[in-house]
Design an enzyme around this catalytic site. Sequence first.
Site, PDB file in Angstrom:
ATOM      1  N   ASP A  62       6.531  77.740 -39.865  1.00 11.42           N
ATOM      2  CA  ASP A  62       6.995  78.395 -38.641  1.00 11.42           C
ATOM      3  C   ASP A  62       6.369  79.788 -38.592  1.00 11.42           C
ATOM      4  O   ASP A  62       6.590  80.604 -39.493  1.00 11.42           O
ATOM      5  CB  ASP A  62       8.525  78.494 -38.696  1.00 11.42           C
ATOM      6  CG  ASP A  62       9.119  79.127 -37.452  1.00 11.42           C
ATOM      7  OD1 ASP A  62       8.369  79.766 -36.678  1.00 11.42           O
ATOM      8  OD2 ASP A  62      10.333  78.996 -37.252  1.00 11.42           O
ATOM      9  N   TYR A 154       7.361  84.810 -20.281  1.00  5.49           N
ATOM     10  CA  TYR A 154       6.056  84.359 -20.788  1.00  5.49           C
ATOM     11  C   TYR A 154       4.973  85.413 -20.515  1.00  5.49           C
ATOM     12  O   TYR A 154       4.210  85.782 -21.404  1.00  5.49           O
ATOM     13  CB  TYR A 154       5.690  83.020 -20.137  1.00  5.49           C
ATOM     14  CG  TYR A 154       4.397  82.440 -20.666  1.00  5.49           C
ATOM     15  CD1 TYR A 154       4.364  81.792 -21.892  1.00  5.49           C
ATOM     16  CD2 TYR A 154       3.203  82.556 -19.954  1.00  5.49           C
ATOM     17  CE1 TYR A 154       3.177  81.267 -22.408  1.00  5.49           C
ATOM     18  CE2 TYR A 154       2.012  82.040 -20.446  1.00  5.49           C
ATOM     19  CZ  TYR A 154       2.011  81.380 -21.676  1.00  5.49           C
ATOM     20  OH  TYR A 154       0.833  80.875 -22.164  1.00  5.49           O
ATOM     21  N   LYS A 158       2.805  87.650 -23.214  1.00  9.23           N
ATOM     22  CA  LYS A 158       1.345  87.556 -23.358  1.00  9.23           C
ATOM     23  C   LYS A 158       0.678  88.922 -23.170  1.00  9.23           C
ATOM     24  O   LYS A 158      -0.334  89.218 -23.800  1.00  9.23           O
ATOM     25  CB  LYS A 158       0.783  86.520 -22.379  1.00  9.23           C
ATOM     26  CG  LYS A 158       1.175  85.085 -22.754  1.00  9.23           C
ATOM     27  CD  LYS A 158       0.653  84.717 -24.133  1.00  9.23           C
ATOM     28  CE  LYS A 158       0.964  83.276 -24.496  1.00  9.23           C
ATOM     29  NZ  LYS A 158       0.393  82.916 -25.814  1.00  9.23           N
ATOM     30  N   THR A 189      -3.361  70.820 -21.536  1.00 15.33           N
ATOM     31  CA  THR A 189      -2.752  70.584 -22.854  1.00 15.33           C
ATOM     32  C   THR A 189      -1.316  70.098 -22.635  1.00 15.33           C
ATOM     33  O   THR A 189      -0.782  70.191 -21.519  1.00 15.33           O
ATOM     34  CB  THR A 189      -2.679  71.885 -23.690  1.00 15.33           C
ATOM     35  OG1 THR A 189      -1.719  72.759 -23.091  1.00 15.33           O
ATOM     36  CG2 THR A 189      -4.022  72.589 -23.798  1.00 15.33           C
TER      37      THR A 189
END
Length: 260
Positions: A62, A154, A158, A189
């Site tokens: 992890d 998110y 980033k 993906t």
Amino acid sequence: MRFSSEPVLITGGSGGMGAAMARRLASSGARVVVCDLDQDAVQRVTGELTDAGHEALGVSADTCDEQQMLAAVDQAEQAFGPLYGLVTAAGIRQPAAPFHQIDLDTWDRVHRVNVMGTLIAIRACRPHLVRTHGAIVTVASVTANAARMNQSAYCVSKAAVLHLTRQVALELAADGVRANALCPGVTRTPMIEEAVRTDGPQVLEDKLRGSLEAFRPGIPLGRLSEPEEQAATAEFLLSPDASFITGAAIYVDGGVSMLG
Ligand SMILES: NC(=O)c1ccc[n+]([C@@H]2O[C@H](COP(=O)([O-])OP(=O)(O)OC[C@H]3O[C@@H](n4cnc5c(N)ncnc54)[C@H](O)[C@@H]3O)[C@@H](O)[C@H]2O)c1
């Protein structure tokens, strides 16, 4: 062949982008350490690489757990010697939600994995990279520099990955270690397929129509990225061909970032 047996560890190495990077780097002569939370996928990707005649090691860890990452780096060293390269491709998305409604545990989890996980992976590999004068590629996103509806956790995570990369690049420059951020646009993906399945109908409504292809209109080059295109850039950034590039953000996004 850009590499001659240099060991490179990839976090998220069994995910869509990470596995493409593992294949690309192995084909280019690197010895690859596939490091990911998903043990079965780690075995699958590592098996695929060794079946193809490459030297690869699979480690399940992890990226948010410093002890696990230190143990993964030790295992890598025992197998291949000190690491030359690190790619931090482990990352998670957030369910779409406006910033004023996002659940704070979700905010925290996205930042833990995307930001702190990147920091921990870099810290764990740092002594090796200093010894080998190696290189780091973090995986940020085109959203590091641009807002997206209902994606505050998110996008902010980033942006933090991008700035962390600059900090690391500055602090390790005197040791001859380079660090650059890869900023992908929408790439085919499992992460993005899941986003379309779960959030597409609710958030992007007509625009998405439940299909990956609906991302296309906003992309000047008119298509999604394939993970192999991200992998090719990561390979370049790790290689001596990028010997004077550090602290940079490289957008591999079909032109999305030029639109502002
Ligand atoms: N796919 C895109 O469109 C896109 C665009 C920009 C940036 N990115 C970024 O690229 C990176 C790779 O994403 P992907 O599209 O390949 O997604 P993916 O879901 O296929 O791969 C992510 C991998 O990270 C692993 N992971 C998640 N949490 C982890 C943890 N705590 N420890 C170790 N491994 C963990 C997962 O098991 C998975 O294998 C991510 O950082 C993502 O944010 C993706």
